[in-house]
Write a protein that holds these residues in place. Structure first.
Motif, PDB file in Angstrom:
ATOM      1  N   LYS A  94      20.152  61.620 -41.577  1.00  0.00           N
ATOM      2  CA  LYS A  94      19.600  60.684 -40.600  1.00  0.00           C
ATOM      3  C   LYS A  94      18.946  61.424 -39.429  1.00  0.00           C
ATOM      4  CE  LYS A  94      22.880  56.962 -41.629  1.00  0.00           C
ATOM      5  NZ  LYS A  94      23.900  56.055 -41.061  1.00  0.00           N
ATOM      6  N   TYR A  96      18.544  62.651 -35.651  1.00  0.00           N
ATOM      7  CA  TYR A  96      19.506  63.058 -34.634  1.00  0.00           C
ATOM      8  C   TYR A  96      19.205  62.295 -33.339  1.00  0.00           C
ATOM      9  CZ  TYR A  96      22.481  65.938 -31.674  1.00  0.00           C
ATOM     10  OH  TYR A  96      23.464  66.372 -30.810  1.00  0.00           O
ATOM     11  N   GLY A 100      23.512  59.040 -29.505  1.00  0.00           N
ATOM     12  CA  GLY A 100      24.346  58.448 -30.548  1.00  0.00           C
ATOM     13  C   GLY A 100      25.787  58.912 -30.493  1.00  0.00           C
ATOM     14  N   LYS A 101      26.555  58.411 -31.446  1.00  0.00           N
ATOM     15  CA  LYS A 101      27.958  58.793 -31.523  1.00  0.00           C
ATOM     16  C   LYS A 101      28.091  60.228 -32.031  1.00  0.00           C
ATOM     17  CE  LYS A 101      29.445  54.057 -32.541  1.00  0.00           C
ATOM     18  NZ  LYS A 101      30.148  53.181 -33.515  1.00  0.00           N
ATOM     19  N   GLU A 103      30.049  61.559 -34.310  1.00  0.00           N
ATOM     20  CA  GLU A 103      30.086  61.713 -35.764  1.00  0.00           C
ATOM     21  C   GLU A 103      28.697  61.525 -36.386  1.00  0.00           C
ATOM     22  OE1 GLU A 103      31.857  57.586 -34.762  1.00  0.00           O
ATOM     23  OE2 GLU A 103      31.917  59.645 -33.996  1.00  0.00           O
ATOM     24  N   ASP A 104      27.886  60.616 -35.797  1.00  0.00           N
ATOM     25  CA  ASP A 104      26.528  60.417 -36.295  1.00  0.00           C
ATOM     26  C   ASP A 104      25.650  61.623 -35.976  1.00  0.00           C
ATOM     27  OD1 ASP A 104      27.200  57.912 -37.248  1.00  0.00           O
ATOM     28  OD2 ASP A 104      26.570  56.875 -35.413  1.00  0.00           O
ATOM     29  N   GLN A 105      25.845  62.204 -34.806  1.00  0.00           N
ATOM     30  CA  GLN A 105      25.087  63.393 -34.439  1.00  0.00           C
ATOM     31  C   GLN A 105      25.408  64.566 -35.364  1.00  0.00           C
ATOM     32  OE1 GLN A 105      26.113  63.915 -30.306  1.00  0.00           O
ATOM     33  NE2 GLN A 105      24.320  62.747 -29.603  1.00  0.00           N
ATOM     34  N   ALA A 108      23.712  64.360 -38.560  1.00  0.00           N
ATOM     35  CA  ALA A 108      22.255  64.492 -38.457  1.00  0.00           C
ATOM     36  C   ALA A 108      21.829  65.917 -38.137  1.00  0.00           C
ATOM     37  CB  ALA A 108      21.723  63.539 -37.402  1.00  0.00           C
ATOM     38  N   ASN A 215      13.126  57.741 -33.952  1.00  0.00           N
ATOM     39  CA  ASN A 215      13.916  57.425 -35.140  1.00  0.00           C
ATOM     40  C   ASN A 215      13.129  56.494 -36.059  1.00  0.00           C
ATOM     41  OD1 ASN A 215      15.823  56.838 -37.055  1.00  0.00           O
ATOM     42  ND2 ASN A 215      17.421  56.240 -35.616  1.00  0.00           N
TER      43      ASN A 215
END
Length: 274
Positions: A94, A96, A100-101, A103-105, A108, A215
């Motif tokens: 995904k 970056y 963001g959160k 875990e999402d970072q 990414a 994004n």
């Protein structure tokens, strides 16, 4: 002979008597004038009609201003996934998001050349690592086609002043610089890159406005005008990237399991010896 002469003389005398009548010559003049006037009016009417209604192909509705109309259609097109079968597509890595959160970072980040780097687009794959056609997300003009072993080749399409889409990790390129492409037109085939080997066969897709990556997932099924009107923050946004080495210089996120631990161990050893 005398009878014939008598007949001729009687006929001529009757003609003379006819023309001696008062109404004969005015009637002839009126009839002649009517004929002449009708002929003149008919001639003028036919010429005026051809001059007044001198149609040209450019006067037909829809023929004028073709280029502005094309620009308007681009503005109202919605961004689409850069693949023919969007329902079967999988976003492997995904975008970056600095806001963001955690875990999402982390998901990414792309590990290349012993550093973790934020992904400036999305990496799209198919099931079972199958190859697939890469298509134009939006209509536009091809402004860049580069061979790049690290990024896996690069295609860039401009849609509006400052707004471009970029396609990396592609092969079998089917377009060239300066070419106009339509939304959904096949640009190339998905390939692989050294920059993100873990993604396998994929296409790295970016959307940029004035060099700032946004994004792509936030703009799918939204029109180009939405991005045109968007106000982007440049505080944490990445600038236009040419190679991974430039990415390292501009924004580097070090591997937390590498050098920091070594430095801590050396520091503690020095303190113990002292």
């Amino acid at each position: 002979m005398r009878e014939e002469e008598n007949k001729r003389s009687s006929q001529s005398s009757s003609v003379k008597r006819f023309f001696k009548k008062r109404w004969v010559f005015p009637a002839i003049y009126i009839a002649s004038a009517a004929i002449i006037l009708s002929a003149v009016l008919w001639y003028q009417t036919s010429n005026n009609a051809s001059d007044k209604y001198d149609y040209k192909s450019t006067d037909i509705a829809g023929k004028k201003n073709q280029e502005p109309a094309m620009e308007v259609s681009k503005t109202f097109e919605d961004f689409k996934m850069p693949v023919e079968k969007a329902d079967a597509a999988i976003v492997k890595t995904k975008f970056y998001d600095f806001n963001g959160k955690a875990e999402d970072q982390e998901a990414a980040l792309v590990f290349y050349n012993n550093t973790y780097q934020p992904n400036t687009g999305i990496d799209v794959t198919m099931k079972d690592d199958e190859s697939f056609n890469v298509v134009a997300s939006l209509s536009g003009t091809v402004t860049r086609v580069d061979e790049d072993a690290v990024l896996g080749n690069v295609i860039e399409v401009e849609h509006d002043k400052g707004i471009v889409t970029q396609y990396q990790s592609v092969k079998d390129i089917k377009i060239k610089v300066g070419q106009e492409v339509k939304q959904g037109q096949v640009l190339a085939t998905a390939g692989q890159s050294l920059f993100n080997e873990k993604a396998g066969t994929h296409v790295h897709f970016e959307i940029r406005k004035d060099g700032i990556a946004v994004n792509p997932s936030d703009y799918f099924n939204k029109s180009l005008s939405t991005l045109q009107e968007a106000e982007l923050s440049t505080d944490k946004a990445s600038e236009s990237v040419e190679t991974p080495q430039m990415k390292e210089k501009e924004q580097m996120i070090e591997d937390p399991d590498s050098s920091p631990d070594v430095d801590k161990e050396s520091t503690s050893t020095e303190k113990a010896n002292s």
